[in-house]
Enzyme design. Structure first.
Site, mmCIF file in Angstrom:
data_model
loop_
_atom_site.group_PDB
_atom_site.id
_atom_site.type_symbol
_atom_site.label_atom_id
_atom_site.label_comp_id
_atom_site.label_asym_id
_atom_site.label_seq_id
_atom_site.Cartn_x
_atom_site.Cartn_y
_atom_site.Cartn_z
ATOM 1 N N HIS A 69 -64.565 75.610 1.210
ATOM 2 C CA HIS A 69 -65.877 75.514 1.850
ATOM 3 C C HIS A 69 -65.861 76.178 3.230
ATOM 4 C CE1 HIS A 69 -68.963 72.812 4.088
ATOM 5 N NE2 HIS A 69 -69.596 73.838 3.549
HETATM 6 CA CA CA Z 1 -66.418 79.400 -0.074
#
Ligand code: CA
Ligand code: ZLV
Ligand code: ZN
Length: 389
Positions: A179
């Site tokens: 992320h």
């Molecule tokens: Ca990513």
């Protein structure tokens, strides 16, 4: 050499510095800056450098770094000493642990990869480049006053801040398997940057533990950043077909709704099959198709690197993506040139090894159902209805 021709009326700039590649995080650490040497060797043995403007990047200045980072963090980063093994070393600013070790030349390393991204962004601002590339950048976890996940200085945030001087709206896209939390957090409260990260998500079991579908921006309605964070949480084993379909669908929707005037694409290569830390089954072709799709939008494009822990595959992906940027991918011979330095590192002699060659029998089942993937698109389609530009 392979008939590489410089595209007419179209400029690609390549920002790199061999000094960056010489740094070592430590022997057991998965981040290997020499993967950049491998990538550069491949790019140059194809002769691709002749079709780009090439720049040896410089160190970002202290002032430039302070555009995002706090002065006390930078001071600590600059003066931090390599700890002796038995030292009871304080881990201020999350520095000095096993993820973010303090190594020889750390500040030099950080300011150089940041300088390259800043220069690349300026090339786009001046309209001197249509696509600018910094494979040594893409270190998306670094925070204002904290190192995180092998990232110390957030070159992406610094580059986007440069772009915002000229560009009203910047779309940030992140195909690293992790992320893109640092970039998301930095632009959490603005409607001038939309962030879209695709990643493996498994609650706290996969680093950094954030990025669920419901994380869309500040909750308070009226905050300009509301709805401008887009998160695509995936399970293990996603393949090219699903990944590229998702990418094109979602980026298409974001571009239509947000109308960015510049795009930054973080090309973390740990989303590739066979990555030492990754979980996906994306191939060099699928990873490259994401770059090709962004190029096809004809919006100024900044390409940065990121993760990638199986060096030979990182080099393949970034060399292929460089060829896409300059538009010679369709004529490139996929057989790696015989005079490529470190050619023996490439266990298979093609740019596009098959999944079975990469995984060598260690198959990773695709745990992403078609239904789940369609639900993600439906949810983000609904989210984007709230974005007005
Ligand atoms: Ca990513
Ligand atoms: O690719 O790490 O899981 C951009 C990027 O996105 C963790 N770190 C944290 C949370 C608690 N720790 C564990 C400490 C691990 C220490 C060293 C490794 C050493 C050997 C092999 C794997 C790891 C490792 N560390 C795997 N995953 C982690 C993550 C950080 C991932 C950063 C991804 C960076 C460049
Ligand atoms: Zn990563």
């Amino acid at each position: 050499t392979n008939g590489i021709i410089r595209p007419k009326g179209y400029n690609v700039s390549w920002h790199s510095n061999p000094d960056i590649e010489k740094h070592h995080f430590g022997h057991a650490h998965p981040m290997k800056p020499w993967r950049l040497t491998l990538a550069k060797g491949l790019i140059m043995s194809y002769g691709m450098h002749t079709a780009m403007d090439t720049y040896v990047s410089r160190q970002a200045t202290r002032e430039e770094l302070e555009d995002f980072h706090s002065a006390d963090y930078l001071e600590y980063l600059k003066t931090a000493k390599v700890a002796l093994p038995d030292d009871d070393y304080p881990k201020d600013f999350n520095l000095g642990g096993s993820d973010c070790p303090i190594f020889e030349g750390l500040f030099n390393y950080c300011s150089m990869y940041a300088g390259a991204s800043i220069d690349a962004a300026r090339k786009l601002c001046n309209n001197e480049s249509d696509i600018a590339i910094n494979w040594s950048g893409g270190l998306h976890h670094a925070k204002k006053a904290e190192a995180s996940g092998f990232c110390y200085v957030n070159d992406i945030v610094l580059a986007i801040l440069q772009l915002l001087r000229k560009h009203p709206r910047v779309l940030y896209i992140d195909i690293d398997v992790h992320h893109g939390d640092g970039v998301e957090e930095a632009f959490w409260s603005t409607d001038r940057v939309m962030t879209l990260s695709i990643h493996k998500y498994d609650g706290l079991n996969f680093f950094p533990g954030t990025g669920d579908l419901e994380r869309t921006g500040p909750d308070s309605e009226g905050n300009p950043g509301a709805h401008h964070a887009i998160n695509v949480p995936l399970n293990d084993g996603i393949d090219d077909d699903q990944y590229v379909w998702l990418f094109k669908t979602l980026v298409g929707l974001c571009v239509e709704r947000f109308q960015p005037t510049a795009i930054v694409l973080q090309c973390g290569a740990d989303s590739l099959a066979g990555d030492r830390l990754g979980r996906f089954n994306v191939q060099v072709q699928g990873h490259g198709a994401c770059v090709a799709y962004c190029k096809s939008l004809n919006i100024p494009l900044l390409l940065v690197g990121g993760g990638g822990y199986t060096p030979r595959n990182v080099a393949r992906a970034w060399a292929h993506e460089t060829s896409i940027a300059i538009g010679c991918d369709s004529t490139l011979d996929p057989i790696i040139p015989i005079h490529t330095p470190y050619r023996t590192h490439f266990r298979h002699e093609t740019i596009f090894p098959t999944l079975s060659e990469i995984l060598a029998g260690e198959n990773r089942p695709n745990k992403n159902s078609e239904k789940k993937v369609r639900e993600i698109v439906a949810s983000i389609t609904e989210q984007l209805r709230f974005v007005n530009r």
